[in-house]
Design an enzyme around this catalytic site. Structure first.
Site, PDB file in Angstrom:
ATOM      1  N   GLY A  11       1.004  -1.153  -0.048  1.00 19.47           N
ATOM      2  CA  GLY A  11       0.080  -0.049   0.089  1.00 19.47           C
ATOM      3  C   GLY A  11       0.941   1.270   0.059  1.00 19.47           C
ATOM      4  CG  PHE A  12       0.228   6.072   0.404  1.00 28.47           C
ATOM      5  CD1 PHE A  12       1.437   6.663  -0.485  1.00 28.47           C
ATOM      6  CD2 PHE A  12      -0.250   6.921   1.491  1.00 28.47           C
ATOM      7  CE1 PHE A  12       2.028   7.860  -0.043  1.00 28.47           C
ATOM      8  CE2 PHE A  12      -0.036   7.941   1.669  1.00 28.47           C
ATOM      9  CZ  PHE A  12       1.219   8.800   1.059  1.00 28.47           C
ATOM     10  CB  ILE A  13       1.870   4.037   4.845  1.00 30.07           C
ATOM     11  CG1 ILE A  13       0.973   5.425   4.700  1.00 30.07           C
ATOM     12  CG2 ILE A  13       2.676   4.432   5.798  1.00 30.07           C
ATOM     13  CD1 ILE A  13       0.133   6.035   5.955  1.00 30.07           C
ATOM     14  CG  ASP A  32      -1.231  -5.124  -0.084  1.00 32.19           C
ATOM     15  OD1 ASP A  32      -0.629  -3.988   0.446  1.00 32.19           O
ATOM     16  OD2 ASP A  32      -2.397  -4.911  -0.508  1.00 32.19           O
ATOM     17  N   GLY A  37      -3.805  -1.806  -2.349  1.00 29.36           N
ATOM     18  CA  GLY A  37      -2.184  -1.642  -2.670  1.00 29.36           C
ATOM     19  C   GLY A  37      -2.122  -2.262  -3.984  1.00 29.36           C
ATOM     20  CG  LEU A  77       1.351  -0.143   8.046  1.00 28.40           C
ATOM     21  CD1 LEU A  77       2.344   0.532   7.140  1.00 28.40           C
ATOM     22  CD2 LEU A  77       1.144   0.809   9.255  1.00 28.40           C
ATOM     23  CB  THR A  96     -10.818  -5.407   6.175  1.00 30.58           C
ATOM     24  OG1 THR A  96     -11.488  -5.734   5.075  1.00 30.58           O
ATOM     25  CG2 THR A  96      -9.293  -5.162   5.962  1.00 30.58           C
ATOM     26  CE1 TYR A 150     -10.077   3.308   8.143  1.00 32.31           C
ATOM     27  CE2 TYR A 150     -10.033   5.683   8.609  1.00 32.31           C
ATOM     28  CZ  TYR A 150      -9.553   4.524   8.276  1.00 32.31           C
ATOM     29  OH  TYR A 150      -7.963   4.347   8.221  1.00 32.31           O
ATOM     30  CE  LYS A 154      -7.681   1.280  10.889  1.00 39.64           C
ATOM     31  NZ  LYS A 154      -6.406   0.703  10.686  1.00 39.64           N
TER      32      LYS A 154
END
Ligand code: UDP
Length: 329
Positions: A11-13, A32, A37, A77, A96, A150, A154
């Site tokens: 993914g991005f980070i 992933d 991603g 992540l 997820t 979300y 979290k």
């Protein structure tokens, strides 16, 4: 040598974090499912012999168990991210983000592996006490607005991580990322900077949602990577929830659009889209979001380095390459 397991590592980070560890000579395994991603984010790592991408889900307990057992440290992540993803597929996002974290924490606890869990500034909700510090109350919206699912998920992830720390002595660190930006972030799931840059490069209308007076503090992904790697090496960070952001880069979305127009030399026009039109029903935006960085400063003397103009220039260059022939000067 450290063996690093990164869920969401394509993914991005995650891919930037993988880059940094491989550069240090460490070994990285990324898990992933390639939902958001992308293989191209880690393609540069395949020739190093230090990186392996495992295509699979954090919802697969066997796979997670196997990779957790083999690693020294873990970064969790993997998550369903982006406003569009959350609002359009709330069930999948919840599964997820809740079950995935449960599977990963369970496995980490089984083998006593140190783990960093990615949370988000969304957990502060629509609080209007600025800046947001870690022990502030969260102000969540109603459950008919799926955006908040979300934040709630979290927040439960954070509770779960802290409970593992308290009851099972699992060495866990929770970080709350604030608007992280940089190359490889995609605009497909709603993120503002890649969207605006793409629109500007293609001379399309820049879509400002609402009146554009809402603001955000953006942080460069490289600064985030430095922060999490240093927190991972800091014993005092264990059992803590820590903001990771940049409080010196607050900008309104309208000013952000203007800056992107200037930097790209674009002919795009600004267009203002009412929220009701921009997002499906049941959406609420936040006016401001500013991190209090007292805690991370005290722990690792963290100071984000990269300025907004520099970040935007990097994103513009990356996007030009991605757009290829579509982009004409
Ligand atoms: N936004 C916008 N136009 C877009 C995408 C986003 O005006 O094309 C706005 C969005 O409504 C929000 C801000 O930009 O106020 C940041 O949005 P993003 O999804 O990047 O992050 P978050 O909402 O999580 O802060």
């Amino acid at each position: 040598m450290t063996k690093v397991f990164i869920t969401g590592g394509a993914g991005f980070i995650g891919s930037h974090l993988a880059d940094a560890y491989v550069k240090q000579g460490q070994e990285v395994v990324a898990l992933d499912d390639l939902s958001t991603g992308r293989e191209e984010n880690v393609a540069q790592l395949s020739a190093t012999g230090k990186f392996r991408l495992v295509k699979g889900s954090v919802l697969d307990p066997q796979k997670v168990d196997e990779l957790m057992r083999a690693c020294d440290i873990c970064y969790h992540l993997a998550a369903a991210v982006g406003v569009y993803t959350i609002v359009e597929k709330p069930l999948n996002s919840l599964l997820t983000n809740l079950k995935g974290t449960e599977v990963v924490l369970e496995a980490a606890a089984r083998y006593g592996k140190k783990i960093l869990i990615a949370s988000t500034s969304e957990v502060y909700g629509k609080s209007n006490k600025f800046p947001f510090s870690e022990t502030d109350d969260a102000v969540m919206g109603a459950t008919d607005k799926s955006r908040w699912s979300y934040a709630y998920a979290k927040a439960v992830d954070e509770f779960m991580a802290l409970a593992y720390y308290q009851e099972k002595k699992l060495p866990v660190i929770v970080v709350r990322f604030f608007n992280t930006v940089g190359p490889r972030q995609t605009g497909r799931y709603g993120m503002v900077i890649p969207n605006f840059v793409r629109q500007a490069l293609l001379n399309e209308d820049i879509t400002i949602f609402g009146d554009g007076h809402q603001s955000r503090c953006f942080i460069y992904v490289g600064d985030v990577v430095e922060a999490v790697m240093r927190l991972m090496d800091t014993p005092a960070a264990v059992g803590q929830v820590i903001n990771v952001g940049n409080n010196s880069l607050e900008i309104s979305i309208e000013d952000l659009a203007r800056q992107i127009l200037k930097l790209t030399g674009s002919r795009s026009q600004l267009t203002y889209i009412p929220y009701a039109q921009a997002y499906p029903l049941g959406f609420e935006d936040m006016e401001r979001r500013i991190p209090d960085l007292f805690k991370i400063k005290a722990l690792i003397n963290f100071q984000p380095k990269v300025q907004l103009t520099e970040i935007l220039q990097m994103v513009i260059e990356h996007k030009k390459t991605k757009l290829g022939d579509l982009y004409k000067y």
